[in-house]
Write an enzyme that holds these catalytic residues in place. Structure first.
Site, PDB file in Angstrom:
ATOM      1  N   THR A 177       0.800  -1.292  -0.194  1.00  0.00           N
ATOM      2  CA  THR A 177      -0.001   0.030   0.154  1.00  0.00           C
ATOM      3  C   THR A 177       0.865   1.291   0.010  1.00  0.00           C
ATOM      4  OG1 THR A 177      -0.136   0.211   2.283  1.00  0.00           O
ATOM      5  CG2 THR A 177      -1.935  -1.184   1.439  1.00  0.00           C
ATOM      6  N   GLU A 322      -5.942  -2.919  -1.724  1.00  0.00           N
ATOM      7  CA  GLU A 322      -6.428  -4.383  -1.131  1.00  0.00           C
ATOM      8  C   GLU A 322      -7.515  -4.924  -1.962  1.00  0.00           C
ATOM      9  OE1 GLU A 322      -4.670  -1.621   2.481  1.00  0.00           O
ATOM     10  OE2 GLU A 322      -5.915  -1.473   0.339  1.00  0.00           O
ATOM     11  N   LYS A 421     -10.740  16.946  14.473  1.00  0.00           N
ATOM     12  CA  LYS A 421     -11.275  17.339  15.741  1.00  0.00           C
ATOM     13  C   LYS A 421     -11.308  18.627  16.283  1.00  0.00           C
ATOM     14  CE  LYS A 421     -13.315  14.298  19.399  1.00  0.00           C
ATOM     15  NZ  LYS A 421     -13.334  13.139  20.168  1.00  0.00           N
TER      16      LYS A 421
END
Length: 519
Positions: A177, A322, A421
């Site tokens: 990846t 994947e 956040k």
């Protein structure tokens, strides 16, 4: 019924028998192009198998490649895979340390490299004890790579080798990846998984390729199997057009015109470069009919710009390393295609929307959640890891936030790890980027989080604008007002002459966070 193992050598065998003169073309410098029919490619690929066997490569052994999109690389793929070995593709845009770490995992003893990458390959070999030999392909008279040429071994190798004499579940490929959201992990493909992926890819409502097509594969062969195109294009006898390492707009425009390209496949930043070149020069690409885009969501304004300037239909797609990698794709000619949706899955892939804990949402359409996927070409476990990568029911957590539209089309709405956040509440950068990208002055935009002593994190806009457009900070942010919560609006605008791109062609958010996010 006959026991006919689904091994990838059969795809090139088919092309060589029924489309022997249909060509694999590699762009060269200037007007030079390398071309050879599928029959010739098959013969040379079989010689690669014989040469590898002569070097001691056996079934299950890994052979690494560090190469661009070229005919020689395609021949290496089929030669290695056809004999039952595993082709471990390496990304030349990674660091020597990263490449060495991947090779240490795969234990490949042979690395086959393009001529201009041999120096890198030899530096990697110096720090990788398991790597014993570098072989050079794509030889260039102007380069002296200092490695043995694979071509010399092919001259002495015969083509009388046995292909496909193993179970269809035999591993064929290994790709790590990109590491854009964490440490790179290896994904092992099997002959069966890649064969079935090819059949899904060729369906009429997916990529819908045919023998009359000339297919430009601008997605790298070292990234997620070039989206399976080196398998799918020969399977239907279409012309396979490879750009080498040249992905700039001028080179692609020249190649598209010279080879009558009808379908082009790659990430959005590649097509942005092509459009900007044609806008600057007044050039045309009259044969081009479709562009298939993946890798990251496409800004609506850029989709409209591509379609208007090139006179093509843009098909959005979504996938992952994947997934082999195709997950969903918009159907060719779909009148409802849009930049924010990536089409439906083909048979053999299933999608599930869950909450953060992995529990399926009671309503699967029209709600945002975490995306999971399963199917015949979806990872079961990462290379070298005993623990499964899926839950007990076989669902793989993609890390994407997504929504299924009422008609079943998939809309990727963000990455879970990209969420910001602020004051205990979440901000989704993808929603902000989608609005900002509507501005025709914007070429590329990314929103990242920056530490804040009061709120924890605050969003910051990083933007690359078009050279021929002027736009102020307030004009960039104004469209957000009234469309998102006021506290979502970025605190600052950072302008870049050129947006940093990751090795896959996507915006490199990890680098942006380090350089501009205080991370």
């Amino acid at each position: 019924m006959q026991d006919w193992p689904l091994t990838l050598d059969k795809l090139l065998d088919h092309a060589a028998k029924w489309w022997p003169e249909r060509q694999v073309v590699t762009a060269g410098e200037g007007e030079r192009s390398d071309r050879l029919g599928y029959a010739g490619v098959r013969d040379r690929a079989r010689r690669v198998s014989a040469a590898m066997a002569g070097l001691g490569v056996g079934r299950g052994d890994r052979v690494a490649t560090l190469a661009w999109n070229t005919r020689a690389h395609v021949e290496t793929w089929y030669g290695v895979m056809g004999m039952g070995a595993v082709c471990h593709t390496l990304n030349p845009r990674l660091t020597e340390a990263q490449l060495s770490a991947m090779l240490a995992q795969s234990q490949a003893a042979i690395l086959i490299a393009s001529a201009d990458l041999v120096a890198l390959a030899r530096r990697v070999m110096a720090r990788t004890p398991s790597l014993k030999r570098v072989l050079e392909i794509d030889q260039d008279p102007g380069l002296s790579g200092g490695a043995d040429a694979l071509e010399g071994l092919l001259d002495d190798a015969g083509a009388d080798v046995v292909w496909g004499d193993f179970p269809e579940t035999t591993p064929c490929g290994l790709c790590f990846t990109s590491g854009t959201t964490g440490a790179p992990k290896g994904v092992t493909y099997t002959h069966r998984s890649s064969f079935l992926h090819t059949f899904r890819q060729l369906q009429a409502d997916v990529m819908g390729l045919g023998a009359a097509d000339s297919v430009l594969t601008a997605v790298p062969m070292f990234h997620a199997n070039a989206w399976g195109l080196p398998f799918a294009v020969p399977a239907v006898g279409a012309k396979l057009v490879l750009p080498g390492k040249h992905l700039d707009g001028a080179s692609l425009a020249r190649l598209i015109e010279a080879e009558g390209v009808t379908v082009a496949v790659g990430v959005a930043t590649v097509w942005l470069g092509l459009v900007e070149h044609l806008e600057a020069t007044g050039g045309q690409t009259p044969t081009l009919q479709r562009i298939i885009v993946g890798g990251a969501p496409l800004a609506p304004a850029l989709m409209e710009r591509i379609e208007a300037r090139l006179g093509v239909a843009v098909q959005m797609s979504w996938g992952m390393t994947e997934l082999s990698p195709l997950g969903t794709c918009a159907a060719p000619g779909d009148p409802l295609r849009a930049a924010h949706v990536s089409g439906r899955p083909a048979v053999g892939v299933d999608l599930l929307i869950t909450d953060a804990a992995g529990q399926a949402l009671p309503e699967q359409r029209g709600v945002e959640g975490h995306l999971r996927v399963r199917g015949a070409s979806v990872i079961a476990r990462y290379f070298g890891e005993a623990e499964r990568a899926t839950d007990a029911d076989g669902w793989f957590a993609t890390g994407d936030l997504a929504r299924l539209e009422s008609d079943g089309a998939l809309a990727i709405t963000g990455r879970a790890k990209d969420l910001i956040k602020s004051g205990g509440e979440w901000i989704n950068p993808a929603e902000l980027e989608a609005v900002i990208n509507e501005n025709p002055a914007v070429s590329l935009a990314a929103v990242i989080g920056r530490p804040d002593s009061k709120w924890g994190e605050r969003p910051v806009l990083v933007v690359q604008t078009r050279a021929d457009h002027e736009v102020g900070d307030e004009a960039l942010l104004a469209p957000l007002r009234g469309r998102v919560a006021p506290w979502w609006i970025p605190d600052a605008v950072i302008r870049l002459a050129e947006m940093p791109l990751a090795s896959t062609g996507k915006i490199d958010k990890m680098r942006l966070r380090v350089e501009y996010g205080g991370c």
